[in-house]
Design a protein around this motif. Structure first.
Motif, PDB file in Angstrom:
ATOM      1  N   LEU A  83       0.827  -1.211   0.000  1.00 17.65           N
ATOM      2  CA  LEU A  83       0.000   0.000   0.000  1.00 17.65           C
ATOM      3  C   LEU A  83       0.862   1.263   0.000  1.00 17.65           C
ATOM      4  O   LEU A  83       0.576   2.214  -0.736  1.00 17.65           O
ATOM      5  N   ILE A  84       1.912   1.260   0.815  1.00 15.35           N
ATOM      6  CA  ILE A  84       2.835   2.407   0.817  1.00 15.35           C
ATOM      7  C   ILE A  84       3.446   2.579  -0.572  1.00 15.35           C
ATOM      8  O   ILE A  84       3.478   3.687  -1.120  1.00 15.35           O
ATOM      9  N   ALA A  85       3.909   1.498  -1.151  1.00 16.80           N
ATOM     10  CA  ALA A  85       4.566   1.561  -2.460  1.00 16.80           C
ATOM     11  C   ALA A  85       3.598   1.995  -3.559  1.00 16.80           C
ATOM     12  O   ALA A  85       3.967   2.760  -4.453  1.00 16.80           O
ATOM     13  N   ILE A  86       2.355   1.524  -3.496  1.00 16.22           N
ATOM     14  CA  ILE A  86       1.353   1.912  -4.496  1.00 16.22           C
ATOM     15  C   ILE A  86       1.083   3.415  -4.406  1.00 16.22           C
ATOM     16  O   ILE A  86       1.061   4.116  -5.426  1.00 16.22           O
ATOM     17  N   VAL A  87       0.898   3.911  -3.202  1.00 17.51           N
ATOM     18  CA  VAL A  87       0.654   5.351  -3.030  1.00 17.51           C
ATOM     19  C   VAL A  87       1.852   6.152  -3.525  1.00 17.51           C
ATOM     20  O   VAL A  87       1.686   7.134  -4.261  1.00 17.51           O
ATOM     21  N   ILE A  88       3.058   5.742  -3.161  1.00 14.18           N
ATOM     22  CA  ILE A  88       4.272   6.430  -3.614  1.00 14.18           C
ATOM     23  C   ILE A  88       4.362   6.382  -5.132  1.00 14.18           C
ATOM     24  O   ILE A  88       4.675   7.379  -5.789  1.00 14.18           O
ATOM     25  N   GLN A  89       4.077   5.229  -5.711  1.00 15.88           N
ATOM     26  CA  GLN A  89       4.120   5.068  -7.166  1.00 15.88           C
ATOM     27  C   GLN A  89       3.149   6.032  -7.844  1.00 15.88           C
ATOM     28  O   GLN A  89       3.508   6.706  -8.810  1.00 15.88           O
ATOM     29  N   VAL A  90       1.938   6.125  -7.348  1.00 19.77           N
ATOM     30  CA  VAL A  90       0.929   7.004  -7.934  1.00 19.77           C
ATOM     31  C   VAL A  90       1.349   8.472  -7.773  1.00 19.77           C
ATOM     32  O   VAL A  90       1.295   9.250  -8.726  1.00 19.77           O
ATOM     33  N   VAL A  91       1.779   8.849  -6.569  1.00 26.13           N
ATOM     34  CA  VAL A  91       2.177  10.239  -6.324  1.00 26.13           C
ATOM     35  C   VAL A  91       3.372  10.626  -7.183  1.00 26.13           C
ATOM     36  O   VAL A  91       3.374  11.693  -7.808  1.00 26.13           O
ATOM     37  N   LEU A  92       4.389   9.770  -7.245  1.00 25.50           N
ATOM     38  CA  LEU A  92       5.559  10.084  -8.068  1.00 25.50           C
ATOM     39  C   LEU A  92       5.189  10.192  -9.540  1.00 25.50           C
ATOM     40  O   LEU A  92       5.709  11.053 -10.251  1.00 25.50           O
ATOM     41  N   HIS A  93       4.310   9.324  -9.995  1.00 30.06           N
ATOM     42  CA  HIS A  93       3.877   9.407 -11.395  1.00 30.06           C
ATOM     43  C   HIS A  93       3.199  10.751 -11.662  1.00 30.06           C
ATOM     44  O   HIS A  93       3.472  11.397 -12.673  1.00 30.06           O
ATOM     45  N   LEU A  94       2.330  11.173 -10.756  1.00 29.28           N
ATOM     46  CA  LEU A  94       1.640  12.454 -10.928  1.00 29.28           C
ATOM     47  C   LEU A  94       2.623  13.624 -10.910  1.00 29.28           C
ATOM     48  O   LEU A  94       2.510  14.555 -11.713  1.00 29.28           O
ATOM     49  N   ILE A  95       3.587  13.571 -10.007  1.00 25.94           N
ATOM     50  CA  ILE A  95       4.592  14.641  -9.936  1.00 25.94           C
ATOM     51  C   ILE A  95       5.413  14.689 -11.215  1.00 25.94           C
ATOM     52  O   ILE A  95       5.602  15.756 -11.813  1.00 25.94           O
ATOM     53  N   ILE A  96       5.903  13.543 -11.647  1.00 25.08           N
ATOM     54  CA  ILE A  96       6.736  13.508 -12.849  1.00 25.08           C
ATOM     55  C   ILE A  96       5.931  13.936 -14.072  1.00 25.08           C
ATOM     56  O   ILE A  96       6.412  14.703 -14.910  1.00 25.08           O
ATOM     57  N   ILE A 126       7.420   2.586 -15.323  1.00 27.59           N
ATOM     58  CA  ILE A 126       8.236   1.394 -15.056  1.00 27.59           C
ATOM     59  C   ILE A 126       9.508   1.779 -14.321  1.00 27.59           C
ATOM     60  O   ILE A 126       9.888   1.143 -13.332  1.00 27.59           O
ATOM     61  N   LEU A 127      10.172   2.832 -14.775  1.00 26.12           N
ATOM     62  CA  LEU A 127      11.411   3.270 -14.128  1.00 26.12           C
ATOM     63  C   LEU A 127      11.170   3.700 -12.684  1.00 26.12           C
ATOM     64  O   LEU A 127      11.942   3.347 -11.786  1.00 26.12           O
ATOM     65  N   VAL A 128      10.087   4.439 -12.460  1.00 25.32           N
ATOM     66  CA  VAL A 128       9.749   4.841 -11.095  1.00 25.32           C
ATOM     67  C   VAL A 128       9.443   3.599 -10.252  1.00 25.32           C
ATOM     68  O   VAL A 128       9.865   3.499  -9.099  1.00 25.32           O
ATOM     69  N   GLY A 129       8.747   2.636 -10.840  1.00 25.13           N
ATOM     70  CA  GLY A 129       8.463   1.391 -10.130  1.00 25.13           C
ATOM     71  C   GLY A 129       9.735   0.662  -9.715  1.00 25.13           C
ATOM     72  O   GLY A 129       9.821   0.121  -8.613  1.00 25.13           O
ATOM     73  N   LEU A 130      10.732   0.653 -10.592  1.00 29.54           N
ATOM     74  CA  LEU A 130      12.007   0.010 -10.255  1.00 29.54           C
ATOM     75  C   LEU A 130      12.689   0.713  -9.085  1.00 29.54           C
ATOM     76  O   LEU A 130      13.238   0.056  -8.190  1.00 29.54           O
ATOM     77  N   ILE A 131      12.638   2.033  -9.072  1.00 31.14           N
ATOM     78  CA  ILE A 131      13.252   2.784  -7.966  1.00 31.14           C
ATOM     79  C   ILE A 131      12.498   2.527  -6.665  1.00 31.14           C
ATOM     80  O   ILE A 131      13.105   2.249  -5.631  1.00 31.14           O
ATOM     81  N   VAL A 132      11.178   2.607  -6.724  1.00 34.17           N
ATOM     82  CA  VAL A 132      10.374   2.370  -5.523  1.00 34.17           C
ATOM     83  C   VAL A 132      10.585   0.948  -5.016  1.00 34.17           C
ATOM     84  O   VAL A 132      10.749   0.718  -3.827  1.00 34.17           O
ATOM     85  N   ALA A 133      10.618  -0.001  -5.931  1.00 31.66           N
ATOM     86  CA  ALA A 133      10.817  -1.407  -5.544  1.00 31.66           C
ATOM     87  C   ALA A 133      12.163  -1.592  -4.856  1.00 31.66           C
ATOM     88  O   ALA A 133      12.262  -2.323  -3.858  1.00 31.66           O
ATOM     89  N   ALA A 134      13.189  -0.945  -5.361  1.00 31.97           N
ATOM     90  CA  ALA A 134      14.513  -1.072  -4.753  1.00 31.97           C
ATOM     91  C   ALA A 134      14.556  -0.494  -3.338  1.00 31.97           C
ATOM     92  O   ALA A 134      15.262  -1.020  -2.475  1.00 31.97           O
ATOM     93  N   THR A 135      13.752   0.536  -3.097  1.00 23.88           N
ATOM     94  CA  THR A 135      13.782   1.146  -1.770  1.00 23.88           C
ATOM     95  C   THR A 135      13.044   0.333  -0.719  1.00 23.88           C
ATOM     96  O   THR A 135      13.310   0.498   0.467  1.00 23.88           O
ATOM     97  N   ILE A 136      12.142  -0.548  -1.139  1.00 23.51           N
ATOM     98  CA  ILE A 136      11.455  -1.363  -0.130  1.00 23.51           C
ATOM     99  C   ILE A 136      12.088  -2.734   0.040  1.00 23.51           C
ATOM    100  O   ILE A 136      11.626  -3.545   0.809  1.00 23.51           O
TER     101      ILE A 136
END
Length: 138
Positions: A83-96, A126-136
């Motif tokens: 859930l944390i990663a999904i929210v971060i993924q969505v927020v980062l996508h919107l920001i970018i 996809i790139l943002v997902g890879l970064i988020v995935a690496a951080t968790i």
């Protein structure tokens, strides 16, 4: 090989699979909910750009969920990190997306069928997902 072990842990596989698919559905729903146009209708009409963008968002979510699954110690841990990663993924996508839309409306470009923009935004997801995935991954 102890087949009994696999039979005894099969229920865990099913539980994690169902939980992960539900989390994937939630993330996909959030992305679709925040999109200003009907992705379903545009994909049905043959809009490749929208399809590429949505596919990139979904692939980014899968990468994040895969990392949460591998890193979790139990189902609650999986749900929290996912859930944390999904929210971060969505927020980062919107920001970018906002950063890249200062001079042009990329959502409108994708809606019009601009494949280059759809591929770019899908790739960013996809790139943002890879970064988020690496951080968790701990």
């Amino acid at each position: 090989m102890d087949i009994l072990y696999y039979l005894q842990t099969f229920d865990h596989f099913i539980i994690y699979l169902v939980a992960s698919l539900l989390l994937f559905g939630l993330g996909t729903f959030l992305f679709k909910w925040l999109t200003p146009y009907s992705e379903r209708d545009l994909i049905r009409a043959g809009n490749v750009a929208v399809s590429l963008k949505l596919l990139g968002k979904m692939a980014g979510l899968v990468v994040v969920l895969q990392s949460a699954i591998r890193s979790s110690i139990n189902l609650i841990d999986l749900a929290i990190w996912a859930l944390i990663a999904i929210v971060i993924q969505v927020v980062l996508h919107l920001i970018i997306e906002h950063v890249f839309t200062r001079k042009t409306n990329l959502a409108k470009e994708v809606e019009k069928g601009n494949v280059a923009v759809g591929l770019f935004l899908g790739g960013i997801s996809i790139l943002v997902g890879l970064i988020v995935a690496a951080t968790i991954s701990y």
